[in-house]
Design a protein around this motif. Structure first.
Motif, mmCIF file in Angstrom:
data_model
loop_
_atom_site.group_PDB
_atom_site.id
_atom_site.type_symbol
_atom_site.label_atom_id
_atom_site.label_comp_id
_atom_site.label_asym_id
_atom_site.label_seq_id
_atom_site.Cartn_x
_atom_site.Cartn_y
_atom_site.Cartn_z
ATOM 1 N N VAL A 186 0.847 -1.191 0.000
ATOM 2 C CA VAL A 186 0.000 0.000 0.000
ATOM 3 C C VAL A 186 0.879 1.235 0.000
ATOM 4 O O VAL A 186 2.063 1.174 0.358
ATOM 5 C CB VAL A 186 -0.933 0.011 1.226
ATOM 6 C CG1 VAL A 186 -1.955 -1.123 1.154
ATOM 7 C CG2 VAL A 186 -0.125 -0.099 2.513
ATOM 8 N N GLN A 187 0.275 2.327 -0.367
ATOM 9 C CA GLN A 187 1.010 3.584 -0.363
ATOM 10 C C GLN A 187 0.575 4.416 0.837
ATOM 11 O O GLN A 187 -0.633 4.631 1.043
ATOM 12 C CB GLN A 187 0.771 4.369 -1.650
ATOM 13 C CG GLN A 187 1.616 5.632 -1.754
ATOM 14 C CD GLN A 187 1.468 6.350 -3.070
ATOM 15 O OE1 GLN A 187 0.393 6.364 -3.660
ATOM 16 N NE2 GLN A 187 2.551 6.936 -3.546
ATOM 17 N N VAL A 188 1.533 4.845 1.615
ATOM 18 C CA VAL A 188 1.231 5.620 2.811
ATOM 19 C C VAL A 188 0.706 6.998 2.402
ATOM 20 O O VAL A 188 1.296 7.676 1.545
ATOM 21 C CB VAL A 188 2.494 5.772 3.686
ATOM 22 C CG1 VAL A 188 2.193 6.629 4.897
ATOM 23 C CG2 VAL A 188 3.007 4.398 4.101
ATOM 24 N N GLN A 235 -3.338 3.810 0.855
ATOM 25 C CA GLN A 235 -4.155 3.530 -0.323
ATOM 26 C C GLN A 235 -3.652 2.233 -0.949
ATOM 27 O O GLN A 235 -2.446 2.074 -1.168
ATOM 28 C CB GLN A 235 -4.054 4.660 -1.338
ATOM 29 C CG GLN A 235 -4.969 4.477 -2.549
ATOM 30 C CD GLN A 235 -4.944 5.666 -3.482
ATOM 31 O OE1 GLN A 235 -3.907 6.012 -4.017
ATOM 32 N NE2 GLN A 235 -6.083 6.305 -3.669
ATOM 33 N N SER A 236 -4.587 1.354 -1.229
ATOM 34 C CA SER A 236 -4.211 0.097 -1.860
ATOM 35 C C SER A 236 -3.916 0.337 -3.341
ATOM 36 O O SER A 236 -4.185 1.419 -3.884
ATOM 37 C CB SER A 236 -5.342 -0.933 -1.718
ATOM 38 O OG SER A 236 -6.475 -0.521 -2.483
ATOM 39 N N THR A 237 -3.366 -0.676 -3.973
ATOM 40 C CA THR A 237 -2.973 -0.538 -5.371
ATOM 41 C C THR A 237 -4.156 -0.443 -6.307
ATOM 42 O O THR A 237 -3.999 -0.088 -7.472
ATOM 43 C CB THR A 237 -2.087 -1.710 -5.802
ATOM 44 O OG1 THR A 237 -2.758 -2.942 -5.500
ATOM 45 C CG2 THR A 237 -0.751 -1.672 -5.069
ATOM 46 N N ALA A 239 4.438 9.320 3.636
ATOM 47 C CA ALA A 239 4.019 9.408 2.236
ATOM 48 C C ALA A 239 5.157 10.006 1.406
ATOM 49 O O ALA A 239 5.891 10.878 1.894
ATOM 50 C CB ALA A 239 2.761 10.253 2.127
ATOM 51 N N PRO A 240 5.320 9.624 0.156
ATOM 52 C CA PRO A 240 4.496 8.677 -0.602
ATOM 53 C C PRO A 240 5.110 7.278 -0.712
ATOM 54 O O PRO A 240 4.927 6.618 -1.718
ATOM 55 C CB PRO A 240 4.439 9.342 -1.978
ATOM 56 C CG PRO A 240 5.806 9.952 -2.118
ATOM 57 C CD PRO A 240 6.260 10.320 -0.727
ATOM 58 N N HIS A 241 5.816 6.873 0.354
ATOM 59 C CA HIS A 241 6.425 5.557 0.304
ATOM 60 C C HIS A 241 5.387 4.455 0.202
ATOM 61 O O HIS A 241 4.278 4.553 0.743
ATOM 62 C CB HIS A 241 7.268 5.331 1.565
ATOM 63 C CG HIS A 241 8.633 5.920 1.468
ATOM 64 N ND1 HIS A 241 9.786 5.172 1.677
ATOM 65 C CD2 HIS A 241 9.040 7.166 1.197
ATOM 66 C CE1 HIS A 241 10.827 5.958 1.521
ATOM 67 N NE2 HIS A 241 10.412 7.159 1.245
ATOM 68 N N TYR A 242 5.784 3.407 -0.474
ATOM 69 C CA TYR A 242 5.007 2.178 -0.475
ATOM 70 C C TYR A 242 5.572 1.258 0.605
ATOM 71 O O TYR A 242 6.793 1.214 0.811
ATOM 72 C CB TYR A 242 5.095 1.467 -1.829
ATOM 73 C CG TYR A 242 4.340 2.162 -2.932
ATOM 74 C CD1 TYR A 242 4.944 3.138 -3.717
ATOM 75 C CD2 TYR A 242 3.009 1.827 -3.204
ATOM 76 C CE1 TYR A 242 4.251 3.771 -4.734
ATOM 77 C CE2 TYR A 242 2.310 2.457 -4.224
ATOM 78 C CZ TYR A 242 2.936 3.427 -4.978
ATOM 79 O OH TYR A 242 2.246 4.053 -5.981
ATOM 80 N N ILE A 243 4.700 0.587 1.279
ATOM 81 C CA ILE A 243 5.140 -0.399 2.261
ATOM 82 C C ILE A 243 4.409 -1.717 2.024
ATOM 83 O O ILE A 243 3.241 -1.737 1.630
ATOM 84 C CB ILE A 243 4.893 0.070 3.712
ATOM 85 C CG1 ILE A 243 3.411 0.383 3.954
ATOM 86 C CG2 ILE A 243 5.749 1.277 4.058
ATOM 87 C CD1 ILE A 243 3.076 0.653 5.421
ATOM 88 N N PHE A 254 8.152 2.081 -6.289
ATOM 89 C CA PHE A 254 7.434 0.823 -6.509
ATOM 90 C C PHE A 254 6.294 1.064 -7.476
ATOM 91 O O PHE A 254 5.591 2.082 -7.392
ATOM 92 C CB PHE A 254 6.909 0.311 -5.166
ATOM 93 C CG PHE A 254 6.209 -1.007 -5.261
ATOM 94 C CD1 PHE A 254 4.816 -1.071 -5.257
ATOM 95 C CD2 PHE A 254 6.926 -2.185 -5.353
ATOM 96 C CE1 PHE A 254 4.171 -2.281 -5.339
ATOM 97 C CE2 PHE A 254 6.286 -3.407 -5.439
ATOM 98 C CZ PHE A 254 4.905 -3.456 -5.434
ATOM 99 N N ASP A 255 6.099 0.144 -8.404
ATOM 100 C CA ASP A 255 5.032 0.268 -9.384
ATOM 101 C C ASP A 255 3.815 -0.507 -8.897
ATOM 102 O O ASP A 255 3.864 -1.737 -8.799
ATOM 103 C CB ASP A 255 5.512 -0.279 -10.732
ATOM 104 C CG ASP A 255 4.528 0.013 -11.860
ATOM 105 O OD1 ASP A 255 4.896 -0.187 -13.020
ATOM 106 O OD2 ASP A 255 3.387 0.445 -11.573
ATOM 107 N N PRO A 256 2.720 0.161 -8.592
ATOM 108 C CA PRO A 256 1.557 -0.548 -8.040
ATOM 109 C C PRO A 256 0.776 -1.354 -9.069
ATOM 110 O O PRO A 256 0.044 -2.269 -8.696
ATOM 111 C CB PRO A 256 0.701 0.589 -7.472
ATOM 112 C CG PRO A 256 1.061 1.776 -8.305
ATOM 113 C CD PRO A 256 2.494 1.609 -8.674
#
Lengths: 310, 107
Positions: free
Chosen positions: B27-29, B40-42, B58-62, B86-88
């Motif tokens: 998800v993206q913070v 937010q989910s992908t 934000a806007p890191h993905y974890i 990261f590519d969602p």
């Protein structure tokens, strides 16, 4: 008051420091800058010398570095909840090491054992730095599974991409070349170029730019068949033209006709190639039958993911 | 080899299928509200993540591994910073494939 002589360890550290004088400015050895090969004994003495001299920075032979390379045998592996620790014995000493504390790693494994004694031998272990590789790995698992489980030629006549999955070589970055061949079909009717990937050079991608060589040859056929992609299976037998192909099937003309009907329903590979060219994923090279693919990781991932869907 | 406790890949849509079971998602913070991550989910669903202290901003993905306690919240057991690049989109595609057509490869 008697003079206090330093203990043996301190004396050794002092002697070692004297033997390796600290320069007025750090010296750099371009050959080993960043990662210095050293024995465990050398590292231990350097650490002691740094402690004795009150130098917070670690240096070996006057070269300030924080990275060393050691080589030895792994002993006493201890797996904890958050990391794996082990001792490395290189014959000059043993150094405790900690690794893989919650880190994603890519491991090449040789599966060994039988029944209850199954295990894997880790040939190569590499940490993941680009986490798109995590997604790529699982998509590749699906992709290779699809390729390896495609129906055989005798049962159906699918438009499939030939991949020699047994020789896949995982790739870790930079530029990779793929050979994609469109094999000629000599048939009755006009088969459009067939696509076959020479997956002996297939290399899953993890970053950078990848180049693909795609070659396809014209079809010499009678009639109109949609393009087919040759499946790389030992039992695959392309059409050989004329009634001889049908006679070769042992009179199973009905099966062959159903296969042909399926071919006609197959997607037009040339349409796909043109779409990829228009989208910038491939470009024409020496002639109308050679294309080269140059995509970045994100586009490739998306294309590969879309290819797996449906 | 132990395959008894898999962690399926989920996105916002498929999360509700695994309430009460350990899952993994990326998800993206978006923001941190007193220790509760709003992410937010992908596939564009807004979720909340509890129990992920130290998670990046934000806007890191974890990547979050944990147990969903509803169709919009996850109680995290661990998390990994997947960075900003990261590519969602492929991950979202992977979630669909891994929960449907090729479920047998993952669960």
């Amino acid at each position: 008051m008697p003079s206090q002589r330093p203990g043996p360890a301190a004396a050794a550290a002092h002697d070692y420091a004297a033997a390796t004088p600290s320069p007025s400015k750090p010296r750099g050895n371009p050959r080993y800058s960043g990662c210095v090969p050293a024995t465990v004994r050398h590292i231990a003495r350097s650490l002691a010398a740094a402690d004795a001299g009150g130098d917070p920075a670690f240096s070996i032979d006057g070269v300030k570095t924080s990275n060393v390379r050691v080589l030895g045998k792994v002993e006493a592996v201890v797996s904890a909840e958050t990391d794996v620790s082990f001792t490395l014995d290189d014959g000059t000493g043993k150094i405790p090491l900690v690794r893989w504390a919650g880190v994603y790693v890519r491991v090449h494994v040789d599966i060994t054992g039988f029944q209850t004694n199954q295990q894997g031998f880790a040939r190569s272990i590499r940490p993941i730095t680009n986490f798109n590789e995590v997604v790529l790995h699982f998509i590749e698992c699906i992709h290779v599974h699809i390729e390896n489980t495609r129906p055989k030629m005798q049962e159906t006549f699918p438009p499939a991409v030939q991949t020699n999955a047994y020789t896949q070589v995982p790739y870790t970055g930079g530029v990779t070349e793929h050979q994609v061949h469109f094999a000629p079909q000599v048939n009755q009717g006009q088969l459009l170029p067939a696509a076959r990937t020479n997956a002996s050079t297939y290399a899953p991608f993890t970053g950078g730019v990848r180049e693909h060589q795609v070659h396809f040859a014209p079809q010499v056929n009678q009639g109109q068949f949609h393009p087919t992609v040759q499946t790389n299976r030992s039992t695959y037998g392309p059409f050989s033209g004329g009634s001889s192909a049908y006679s070769g099937t042992g009179g199973q003309q009905h099966d062959l006709q159903s296969k042909v009907l399926k071919v006609l329903q197959a997607p037009d590979i040339m349409t796909v190639i043109n779409l990829l060219a228009d989208s910038g994923f491939v470009c024409w090279t020496i002639d109308d039958f050679h294309v080269k693919c140059a995509v970045f990781s994100k586009e490739f991932l998306s294309a590969l993911s879309n290819n797996c869907v449906g | 080899m132990d395959t008894s406790v898999p962690s399926p890949f989920v996105n916002g849509e498929t999360l509700k299928m695994f309430v009460g079971r350990r899952v993994r998602t990326v998800v993206q913070v978006q923001r941190n509200e007193s220790g509760v991550l709003v992410v937010q989910s992908t596939d564009g669903h807004q979720l909340t993540i509890r129990g992920a202290p130290g998670a990046p901003e934000a806007p890191h993905y974890i990547e979050v591994m944990g147990i969903p306690d509803s169709d919009q919240s996850i109680r995290a057991e661990s998390w990994t910073d997947f960075g900003e690049n990261f590519d969602p989109v492929p991950f979202n595609g992977l979630c669909k494939l891994a929960s449907d057509k090729y479920k047998y490869l993952f669960l």
